[in-house]
Design a protein around this motif. Structure first.
Motif, short mmCIF file in Angstrom:
data_model
loop_
_atom_site.label_atom_id
_atom_site.label_comp_id
_atom_site.label_asym_id
_atom_site.label_seq_id
_atom_site.Cartn_x
_atom_site.Cartn_y
_atom_site.Cartn_z
N ASP A 159 0.86 -1.19 0.00
CA ASP A 159 0.00 0.00 0.00
C ASP A 159 0.90 1.24 0.00
N GLN A 207 0.05 -0.68 9.57
CA GLN A 207 -1.31 -1.07 9.17
C GLN A 207 -1.79 -2.20 10.08
N LEU A 209 -5.29 -5.17 11.12
CA LEU A 209 -6.65 -5.71 10.98
C LEU A 209 -6.99 -6.47 12.24
N GLY A 221 -7.33 -15.27 3.84
CA GLY A 221 -7.10 -14.06 4.62
C GLY A 221 -5.64 -13.66 4.63
N PHE A 222 -5.29 -12.89 5.65
CA PHE A 222 -4.03 -12.15 5.63
C PHE A 222 -2.79 -13.05 5.58
N SER A 288 -3.56 -11.22 0.66
CA SER A 288 -4.44 -12.24 1.22
C SER A 288 -4.44 -13.49 0.36
N PHE A 301 -10.33 -3.56 8.96
CA PHE A 301 -9.00 -3.03 8.64
C PHE A 301 -8.76 -1.67 9.31
#
Ligand code: AKG
Length: 351
Positions: A159, A207, A209, A221-222, A288, A301
């Motif tokens: 990101d 960051q 979640l 998922g992550f 993910s 998130f």
């Protein structure tokens, strides 16, 4: 010939149930907070346990379904046959399992942001309690075991733009982009998340979640490449040819397996229990995995960042504050009574 050293991904410690090692923090100053921070610095991420209560996880899952049903226009939660592609295209970014296009503003998603344990987790990693919370979305991965077509796209991304990150001399571009935010579009909150400045200034950006249900590897998922945060600058320099695939100022860089097979092979699923937060260094290649189980995967998130960041000018803070108050009112939240003193600070409504 490249003289750069080869990246060695780290092996992640897990418990006997397959969940990644986690830390339980009683407060910002507790000894475990230093251990958790050291783990974060080594691996590029950390799992903090018991951040949401079981009740909060259930309430948030109900809210996710309320949001989904408002997007698709009918009740679907209790009829899995209806979780089809045609309806799901209305829920958000279907390939990534993101619910909502820009940020979401329900009462539950907002009140979750003032959870003290979430603040403690971010504060412990950032090294300051004086932080602001962003506004973001939910994640929901449909079960795919019997419906492979419902699968999300297994992906790795950053990101941020790694080439801008290593090439810029200072944070002037970050200051410009953040200074121009008017917070009149839900996308502005996502833009806010993706400006880490440049490597020479070397800010820490975190960051996160919260997984709302137990999340095992088969649930998707992550996942991330452990230890990649320390390697990002060298990797970006070694992979300049890939920058041509993206716009010069792009701040979301998703990279297909064909270009970085070694990183896809090194990436690990960060399995964690319901209510656990996963925090990661923004320089860590992450993304993910697709769900392969019969259970949905649910997440919320976040990003939190120091309130005294140089880009938070009084003008920007005021625009941000006004935009949040408007959204809180729309979510039927009275900042004076529904937010705690911590919540008002995290939202930037008081100092
Ligand atoms: O856990 C996920 O679904 C992916 C989250 C992610 O990659 C992100 O928030 O940038």
């Amino acid at each position: 010939m490249s003289t750069s050293s080869q990246f060695q991904p780290l092996v992640i410690p897990r418990d006997s149930d397959g969940f990644v090692k986690s830390f339980t923090l009683s407060n910002y100053n507790c000894p475990t907070a230093s251990t958790a921070r050291a783990f974060f610095q080594e691996y590029g991420f950390v799992v903090i346990a018991n951040v949401y209560t079981p009740e909060q996880c259930n309430d948030t899952i109900s809210d996710i379904w309320n949001v989904i049903e408002s997007f698709v226009g009918k009740p679907v939660q209790n009829n899995e046959q209806l979780w089809n592609q045609k309806l799901w295209t209305r829920t958000g970014i279907i390939e990534e399992g993101i619910i909502g296009g820009g940020s979401l503003w329900t009462r539950q998603i907002l009140l979750n942001r003032q959870t003290p344990a979430l603040h403690t987790a971010f504060a412990s990693v950032l090294g300051t309690e004086n932080i602001l919370v962003n506004q973001d979305r939910y994640g929901m991965f449909r079960p795919t075991k019997e419906h492979p077509e419902r699968s999300t796209m297994t992906n790795l991304h950053l990101d941020m733009n790694p080439w801008l990150y290593i090439d810029q001399e200072d944070n002037s571009e970050q200051l410009k982009v953040l200074g121009e935010l008017n917070y009149d579009s839900d996308d502005d909150w996502i833009t806010e998340n993706n400006e880490p400045g440049c490597s020479k200034v070397g800010e820490l950006h975190v960051q996160g979640l919260v997984n709302l249900a137990d999340n095992l590897e088969e649930d998707g998922g992550f996942w991330l490449v452990p230890g990649f945060h320390k390697y990002l600058t060298q990797w970006a320099d070694d992979h300049r040819h890939l920058s041509k695939l993206y716009g010069h100022f792009d701040q979301f860089i998703m990279i297909d397996r064909e270009y970085i097979p070694e990183l896809y092979d090194a990436a690990c699923h960060i399995s964690s229990r319901a209510g656990s937060a996963i925090l990661w260094d923004q320089r860590t290649m992450h993304g993910s995995r697709a769900n392969r189980s019969v259970r949905p995967r649910y997440a919320q998130f976040f990003k939190m960042f120091p309130a005294d960041h140089p880009a938070m000018t009084p003008e920007r803070a005021e625009k941000r504050r006004k935009a949040i108050i408007t959204k809180l009112q729309a979510g039927n939240i009275d900042p004076a009574t529904d937010l705690t003193p911590l919540g008002r600070k995290l939202f930037g409504l008081s100092t």
